[in-house]
Design a protein around this motif. Structure first.
Motif, mmCIF file in Angstrom:
data_model
loop_
_atom_site.group_PDB
_atom_site.id
_atom_site.type_symbol
_atom_site.label_atom_id
_atom_site.label_comp_id
_atom_site.label_asym_id
_atom_site.label_seq_id
_atom_site.Cartn_x
_atom_site.Cartn_y
_atom_site.Cartn_z
ATOM 1 N N GLN A 2 33.012 81.056 69.562
ATOM 2 C CA GLN A 2 32.957 82.174 70.504
ATOM 3 C C GLN A 2 31.676 82.071 71.326
ATOM 4 O O GLN A 2 30.575 82.060 70.782
ATOM 5 N N GLN A 3 31.834 81.987 72.640
ATOM 6 C CA GLN A 3 30.682 81.935 73.534
ATOM 7 C C GLN A 3 30.138 83.340 73.773
ATOM 8 O O GLN A 3 30.902 84.307 73.877
ATOM 9 N N SER A 4 28.831 83.438 73.883
ATOM 10 C CA SER A 4 28.214 84.741 74.106
ATOM 11 C C SER A 4 26.852 84.562 74.754
ATOM 12 O O SER A 4 26.367 83.439 74.931
ATOM 13 N N SER A 5 26.239 85.683 75.106
ATOM 14 C CA SER A 5 24.883 85.689 75.655
ATOM 15 C C SER A 5 24.038 86.694 74.892
ATOM 16 O O SER A 5 24.550 87.669 74.344
ATOM 17 N N MET A 6 22.734 86.450 74.891
ATOM 18 C CA MET A 6 21.771 87.390 74.320
ATOM 19 C C MET A 6 21.044 88.100 75.458
ATOM 20 O O MET A 6 20.682 87.482 76.469
ATOM 21 N N TRP A 7 20.826 89.404 75.288
ATOM 22 C CA TRP A 7 20.047 90.212 76.229
ATOM 23 C C TRP A 7 18.988 90.961 75.425
ATOM 24 O O TRP A 7 19.277 91.469 74.336
ATOM 25 N N ALA A 8 17.765 91.022 75.928
ATOM 26 C CA ALA A 8 16.671 91.521 75.099
ATOM 27 C C ALA A 8 15.589 92.189 75.935
ATOM 28 O O ALA A 8 15.533 92.050 77.163
ATOM 29 N N ILE A 9 14.707 92.911 75.236
ATOM 30 C CA ILE A 9 13.535 93.519 75.874
ATOM 31 C C ILE A 9 12.391 93.535 74.868
ATOM 32 O O ILE A 9 12.605 93.754 73.674
ATOM 33 N N THR A 14 29.832 85.004 78.912
ATOM 34 C CA THR A 14 29.851 83.600 78.508
ATOM 35 C C THR A 14 28.738 82.802 79.175
ATOM 36 O O THR A 14 28.752 81.573 79.154
ATOM 37 N N PHE A 15 27.764 83.489 79.752
ATOM 38 C CA PHE A 15 26.574 82.911 80.368
ATOM 39 C C PHE A 15 26.924 82.302 81.718
ATOM 40 O O PHE A 15 27.104 81.093 81.869
ATOM 41 N N ALA A 63 19.695 83.891 76.316
ATOM 42 C CA ALA A 63 20.205 82.578 75.928
ATOM 43 C C ALA A 63 21.712 82.603 75.775
ATOM 44 O O ALA A 63 22.285 83.611 75.377
ATOM 45 N N PRO A 64 22.355 81.466 76.063
ATOM 46 C CA PRO A 64 23.761 81.324 75.676
ATOM 47 C C PRO A 64 23.833 80.925 74.209
ATOM 48 O O PRO A 64 23.095 80.054 73.763
ATOM 49 N N VAL A 65 24.676 81.578 73.450
ATOM 50 C CA VAL A 65 24.821 81.262 72.033
ATOM 51 C C VAL A 65 26.305 81.158 71.713
ATOM 52 O O VAL A 65 27.070 82.072 72.022
ATOM 53 N N THR A 66 26.695 80.050 71.107
ATOM 54 C CA THR A 66 28.068 79.880 70.646
ATOM 55 C C THR A 66 28.087 80.012 69.130
ATOM 56 O O THR A 66 27.378 79.283 68.430
ATOM 57 N N PHE A 67 28.872 80.962 68.636
ATOM 58 C CA PHE A 67 28.970 81.185 67.197
ATOM 59 C C PHE A 67 30.301 80.647 66.672
ATOM 60 O O PHE A 67 31.354 80.836 67.296
ATOM 61 N N SER A 68 30.222 79.996 65.527
ATOM 62 C CA SER A 68 31.427 79.546 64.835
ATOM 63 C C SER A 68 31.966 80.700 64.002
ATOM 64 O O SER A 68 31.254 81.263 63.164
ATOM 65 N N THR A 69 33.226 81.072 64.244
ATOM 66 C CA THR A 69 33.860 82.162 63.514
ATOM 67 C C THR A 69 35.203 81.681 62.973
ATOM 68 O O THR A 69 35.714 80.633 63.402
ATOM 69 N N PRO A 70 35.816 82.413 62.056
ATOM 70 C CA PRO A 70 37.150 82.019 61.574
ATOM 71 C C PRO A 70 38.186 81.957 62.688
ATOM 72 O O PRO A 70 39.195 81.258 62.558
ATOM 73 N N GLU A 71 37.935 82.667 63.794
ATOM 74 C CA GLU A 71 38.855 82.645 64.935
ATOM 75 C C GLU A 71 38.521 81.526 65.915
ATOM 76 O O GLU A 71 39.127 81.432 66.981
ATOM 77 N N GLY A 72 37.550 80.683 65.576
ATOM 78 C CA GLY A 72 37.133 79.602 66.455
ATOM 79 C C GLY A 72 35.763 79.873 67.048
ATOM 80 O O GLY A 72 35.142 80.914 66.799
ATOM 81 N N ASN A 88 23.699 91.163 71.519
ATOM 82 C CA ASN A 88 24.694 90.123 71.765
ATOM 83 C C ASN A 88 25.930 90.716 72.430
ATOM 84 O O ASN A 88 26.268 91.883 72.222
ATOM 85 N N THR A 89 26.614 89.875 73.217
ATOM 86 C CA THR A 89 27.755 90.352 74.004
ATOM 87 C C THR A 89 29.080 90.321 73.249
ATOM 88 O O THR A 89 30.076 90.843 73.752
#
Length: 553
Positions: A188-195, A261-262, A177-186, A237-238
């Motif tokens: 941040q786009q990321s992706s999840m990889w799993a098994i 960033t997916f 999944a694409p996941v965007t997290f809110s951080t103090p730096e703004g 997470n990336t």
């Protein structure tokens, strides 16, 4: 092979019925497969291990090759554990959470304090069971389950026929999944990889679908996993610990991933990219991007004491700051919650505010560990619904990788056999044209509102917000068809439209896969491969499935 596997399981002390002389005859008739199994444990090479597995070139012909080990690669190469048991497996002697003292966890009269203690111990007993023999083995890659010395574990096949999200070759991770997290730096786009990993009890059921000859037997009736089935799933997470400090000091892997960033694909013609275009526009690499780090670990246990669902779901999350001194990096995690039901709203009520006051009064069918929530959110930015501890609808259990409008059991309850049009129920109604779930209606106009993520919502097709919540937050019984019909003033309405599902045998209800979304996704990919196998490679298009409640782009 079957006989060889039966001998192996019996020697591990598992109570496996069917260890008979007939198995030895069958094994002799399949000596080649038996030899492969003996040489690499439960990893028999029956199905592709990763997207561009060299043993299955017909499935990626014409594509740009970026998901196969290069000639100078010295790192791990993943093998799928696919020599499934051929008879039911009872591992109850090794499952201490089945002790009668945990009965109280599922009883209405148990205090919130006692539920919390029981849920905590239950979750950690399951985690220890999953980790035993799978991590910290000298000279063996963590979660290489081919030759577990304690008990066998298995993987789901056919999460490979997908150029965008199919398994990568180092650890068998799928893009989730694409996941965007809110951080103090703004943001941040990321992706999840799993098994995912299945114990032998669960894998027996997989083996009724995935055959030893490398084909699938599509279920025509709802399936049911046996008591004691266990499924585990670490999610990576990336982003780095610079942005998500809880991921400091936790396991990280150099995986063969695409753009963190997916990555998405732009088709030359039509609305969807071909598999060839996807392979060109979203290449994989072990060197272009950083490692992926453990952020979340989900588990599911078949437990009939969970009245209404017969499943217990739980989520652990990275806790690398508070547990930096824990010697074992795989234990630098904390339990976020355990659930065995959706705390279904009464008729006409809404999921966004039922139950009331859950932070102080708790749930009836789940336990949330609020100190873990606080630790996740401590590192978040201003957007509360993008913080790691956002949880699900009205704080139901959902992890950082999951959608704030749902819950673990709400999504997994939709797991169904794809119909002949390769259609399944949406994991969330948000990913369709239907009325959205988990909506707070406007006080002046109850036909409009906002969902928990803040997105605008409207009543569509006369299906009210309460109607939709009654579907997605119902306690779907184990092995029961997922219900997509609601009662309205004008009578019952199938919210997906008349004629859905459309199964070849005429079945009018969804065929249940007993909460296994991995099985639903894998059957989708298998069915698409069957459709494509006789098609010109230039025109093969992969229909995007939804992963973990996020729409693929």
């Amino acid at each position: 092979m079957v006989g060889g596997l039966s001998i192996g399981l019996c020697s591990l002390g598992l109570m496996l019925s069917g260890c008979s002389s007939d198995d030895h005859v069958e094994a002799s008739a399949n000596a080649t497969l038996k030899q492969a199994t003996a040489s690499n444990g439960t990893c028999a090479g029956i199905y592709p291990s990763y997207w561009q597995d060299p043993a299955f070139p017909e499935q990626w012909v014409g594509q740009t090759i970026t998901d196969a080990p290069p000639s100078d690669w010295t790192g791990p190469v993943y093998s799928l554990s696919d020599a499934y048991p051929t008879a039911p497996v009872d591992d109850s002697a090794a499952q201490p959470w089945r002790d009668s003292r945990f009965d109280a966890l599922f009883e209405a009269g148990t205090s919130q304090e006692d539920k919390k203690k029981l849920a905590f111990e239950y979750g950690w007993l399951v985690m220890e069971y999953m980790q035993e023999g799978n991590v910290n083995r000298e000279g063996v890659e963590d979660w290489d389950v081919c030759n577990n010395p304690v008990r066998p574990w298995y993987n789901m096949p056919y999460q490979t026929y997908d150029a965008m999200s199919g398994r990568e070759f180092t650890h068998g991770l799928t893009r989730e999944a694409p996941v965007t997290f809110s951080t103090p730096e703004g943001d941040q786009q990321s992706s999840m990889w799993a098994i995912g990993f299945f114990n032998a009890t669960a894998a027996y059921t997989l083996g009724t679908v995935w055959q030893a000859d490398g084909t699938a037997k599509i279920p025509t009736e709802s399936i049911s996993f046996d008591e004691g089935a266990v499924v585990g799933k670490p999610l990576f997470n990336t982003l780095s610990a610079e942005y998500l400090p809880v991921m400091a000091n936790v396991p990280s892997w150099n995986a063969n991933i695409s753009d963190p960033t997916f990555c998405s694909c732009t088709p030359a013609n039509g609305n969807e990219c071909t598999l060839i275009e996807e392979s060109q526009q979203c290449p994989r690499s072990t060197t272009e991007w950083g490692n992926v780090s453990l952020l979340q670990y989900d588990f599911a246990v078949k437990d009939s004491r969970a009245q209404g669902t017969e499943w217990v779901f739980g989520t652990f999350v990275a806790d690398g700051q508070r547990k930096a001194n824990e010697p074992d990096p795989w234990k630098r995690i904390s339990l976020l919650g355990v659930m065995w039901g959706n705390d279904t709203p009464p008729d006409g009520q809404l999921a966004h505010n039922f139950p009331a006051n859950v932070k102080t009064d708790g749930f009836q069918e789940e336990v949330i560990f609020w100190d873990t929530v606080d630790e996740l959110n401590k590192y978040g930015g201003p957007d509360v619904m993008k913080q790691m501890g956002h949880l699900g609808c009205n704080y139901r259990l959902n992890g950082p990788a999951d959608n704030a409008n749902s819950s673990c059991m709400s999504c997994h309850g939709t797991a169904s056999v794809p119909d002949q049009n390769i259609v399944t129920p949406p994991l969330l109604s948000q990913f369709s044209a239907m009325t959205k779930e988990c909506v707070t209606p406007d006080t002046e106009n109850p036909d409009v509102g906002v969902d928990r993520s803040g997105a605008a919502a409207t009543v569509n097709g006369g299906i009210s917000f309460a109607n939709m919540d009654s579907i997605y937050f119902a306690n779907t019984a184990a092995s029961a068809p997922f219900n997509m019909t609601v009662e309205t003033a004008s009578g019952p309405v199938n919210v997906m439209g008349e004629g859905v599902p459309s199964y070849a045998n005429g079945t009018k209800e969804w065929i249940s896969l007993d909460y296994s979304l991995q099985l639903s996704i894998s059957l989708t990919q298998w069915m698409q491969w069957q459709d494509h196998s006789d098609d010109p490679v230039e025109g093969r298009i992969h229909m995007k499935e939804v992963r973990r409640g996020y729409p693929a782009k």
